[in-house]
Enzyme design. Structure first.
Site, PDB file in Angstrom:
ATOM      1  N   HIS A 258       0.834  -1.204   0.000  1.00  0.00           N
ATOM      2  CA  HIS A 258       0.000   0.000   0.000  1.00  0.00           C
ATOM      3  C   HIS A 258       0.869   1.256   0.000  1.00  0.00           C
ATOM      4  CE1 HIS A 258      -3.672   2.326   1.196  1.00  0.00           C
ATOM      5  NE2 HIS A 258      -2.745   3.121   1.723  1.00  0.00           N
ATOM      6  N   GLU A 259       1.809   1.331   0.943  1.00  0.00           N
ATOM      7  CA  GLU A 259       2.651   2.521   1.031  1.00  0.00           C
ATOM      8  C   GLU A 259       3.592   2.623  -0.171  1.00  0.00           C
ATOM      9  OE1 GLU A 259       1.743   4.659   3.024  1.00  0.00           O
ATOM     10  OE2 GLU A 259       0.520   3.427   4.363  1.00  0.00           O
ATOM     11  N   HIS A 262       1.885   4.541  -2.791  1.00  0.00           N
ATOM     12  CA  HIS A 262       2.082   5.977  -2.593  1.00  0.00           C
ATOM     13  C   HIS A 262       3.487   6.383  -3.039  1.00  0.00           C
ATOM     14  CE1 HIS A 262      -1.624   6.887  -0.497  1.00  0.00           C
ATOM     15  NE2 HIS A 262      -1.399   5.988   0.433  1.00  0.00           N
ATOM     16  N   GLU A 288      -4.414   8.043  -3.076  1.00  0.00           N
ATOM     17  CA  GLU A 288      -4.930   6.776  -2.535  1.00  0.00           C
ATOM     18  C   GLU A 288      -5.274   5.794  -3.644  1.00  0.00           C
ATOM     19  OE1 GLU A 288      -5.676   4.375   0.830  1.00  0.00           O
ATOM     20  OE2 GLU A 288      -4.641   6.293   0.567  1.00  0.00           O
TER      21      GLU A 288
END
Length: 488
Positions: A258-259, A262, A288
């Protein structure tokens, strides 16, 4: 002789030096700062925030901006800079400094309150930050409600009324889908083998996965924190964080993916434009979309685990006898849970609906801070059919309010909607679909670099989605994705 736009770029670079210095000590605060250093760190962050703000609202900045506008050079960039300048000039420097200090102290108070499940100790900080948020909204101005001014900080062009309309339409469909997905998962009762999953092995595996997606470790790193995040300390210095559970390696892994989503966005922004709208993310909803696309559409897919389950078994021997179908049933297991960051795709958006409703009421003064725990539990019971056993698993679980992030939460669901629409458009290209089928993601990343990352914040979020996909932003791709994954 330098042009007005050249002078603007130079001043933007100077301001970026200040803001990136603040980002460095903010990252340190969340990772390595000793407990007794927080008071001074709050003062440092307040001072740096005020200095950066002063640079961005200076007369020299305003004059150069007006001169550049009259020359009609780079109109889209200048329109974005004008918007940022006009919003910034409405905020007193004292308020900017006060917010930075309050959020720095608030985050530390939240960490301690969450450990003890003690909302009362965090309540004064939330009162302060809520008051500051209302002050900012009044400085900026708004047509319908103060929440609109806060929301616009994170998602340009969005309004509380539009978000509420979208969420109310989604609510029954999401609840029905989540209930059906949970029921199917209960029947399958799929679980991964128990731990321990040593942290060192998790770190090694997570690093391999992040690198395979395209995350550049010569321009970034992964550290440990209490609440996972990604932050950019410079044009080629992107920091990821995660937290570890020795009983479940997927918790840190999906956090890293997830990160890393980003981080891939940040690494894909034009580095030469750092400090300018053309070198910044378009919005949190677009940001996001990148993290959710990589985490869910890639990281929870069958092709991904066809490649990576054997590698995971090399790091965690208890996985060696697990069949791929059983593993995927566990990865796609849906369950109503108390913690948002650990929620599955089928139930995740319900967490966002809850938070949006509460913080909108907080900003409007319809909900007192002291009543947040009771209101949280009541809303949670309505959406999930269960009540959090304590505040640590309820209203204290998220860091956002402690850092003054009121208006932030709706962007998570907007990100899910954008992720599904962008992924569907990208994989309509046969070469990208073929790469995804083999867990080779460089074609997908190249498509995102061209259609999302390179755009910076010069275009609006809706314009980016519309241009990349050929369609208006819509929830239909997301709902279709969830139905295929959980109900087919």
């Amino acid at each position: 002789m330098s042009t007005a736009l050249d002078r603007l770029r130079a001043m933007a670079r100077e301001r970026a030096m200040v803001s990136s210095a603040a980002a460095v000590i903010g990252w340190d605060q969340e990772t390595y700062l000793p407990d007794k250093g927080h008071a001074w760190r709050a003062e440092q962050l307040g001072w740096l925030s005020e200095r950066g703000h002063e640079l961005g609202i200076s007369a020299a900045w305003g004059d150069a901006l007006a001169e550049a506008e009259s020359a009609a050079d780079s109109p889209a960039l200048l329109a974005a800079m004008r918007r940022d300048f006009d919003r910034a000039t409405k905020l007193p420097g004292e308020l900017v400094a006060r917010e930075a200090q309050a959020s720095s102290l608030g985050k530390q108070a939240w960490v301690e309150a969450r450990k003890k499940s003690d909302f009362a100790s965090f309540m004064p900080h939330l009162e302060t930050l809520l008051g500051i948020a209302r002050e900012k909204a009044e400085c900026w101005g708004y047509e319908a409600e103060a929440y609109d001014a806060l929301l616009d900080t994170y998602e340009r062009g969005a309004t509380a009324a539009n978000i509420a309309t979208l969420f109310e339409a989604l609510r029954p469909r999401l609840r029905d889908l989540a209930a059906a997905a949970v029921e199917r998962s209960v029947a399958r009762d799929a679980k991964l083998p128990g731990g321990p999953y040593p942290i060192a092995a998790q770190q090694a595996f997570n690093g391999k996965v992040a690198a395979s997606l395209g995350f550049d470790f010569e321009g970034g790193r992964i550290d440990t924190t209490s609440h996972p995040f990604c932050t950019t300390l410079g044009p080629r210095d992107v920091r990821l964080t995660t937290r570890y559970d020795e009983n479940d390696f997927t918790s840190s892994l999906f956090g890293v993916i997830h990160e890393a989503g980003h981080g891939l966005y940040e690494q894909g922004l034009p580095g030469t434009e750092f400090g300018l709208p053309s070198g910044e993310a378009a919005s949190l909803g677009i940001h996001e979309s990148q993290s959710r696309l990589w985490e869910n559409h890639v990281g929870r897919s069958w092709p991904f685990w066809e490649k990576w389950l054997p590698v995971a078994a090399e790091h965690f021997p208890q996985l060696a006898t697990v069949e791929l179908a059983d593993f995927m049933a566990a990865v796609h297991r849906a369950a109503f849970s108390f913690i948002r960051v650990e929620a599955d795709e089928a139930t995740y958006d319900l967490h966002i609906l809850l938070r949006f409703g509460l913080e909108r009421r907080l900003v409007a003064g319809e909900l007192a801070v002291k009543d947040v725990p009771a209101a949280w539990n009541e809303s949670f019971e309505d959406l999930f059919g269960m009540t959090p056993p304590d505040d640590a698993q309820g209203c204290l679980q998220d860091i956002h309010w402690s850092m003054g992030g009121l208006g932030y939460f709706p962007t998570y669901t907007l990100g899910n909607l954008n992720a599904a629409q962008l992924f569907a458009a990208a994989t309509a290209d046969e070469s990208i679909a073929a790469g995804v089928a083999k867990a080779e993601y460089s074609p997908l990343l190249a498509w995102l670099r061209k259609n999302v990352h390179s755009k910076g914040a010069v275009m609006t979020p809706a314009e980016i989605v519309r241009e990349a996909t050929g369609k208006e932003p819509s929830p239909e791709a997301h709902l279709a994705h969830l139905a295929r994954r959980y109900l087919a």
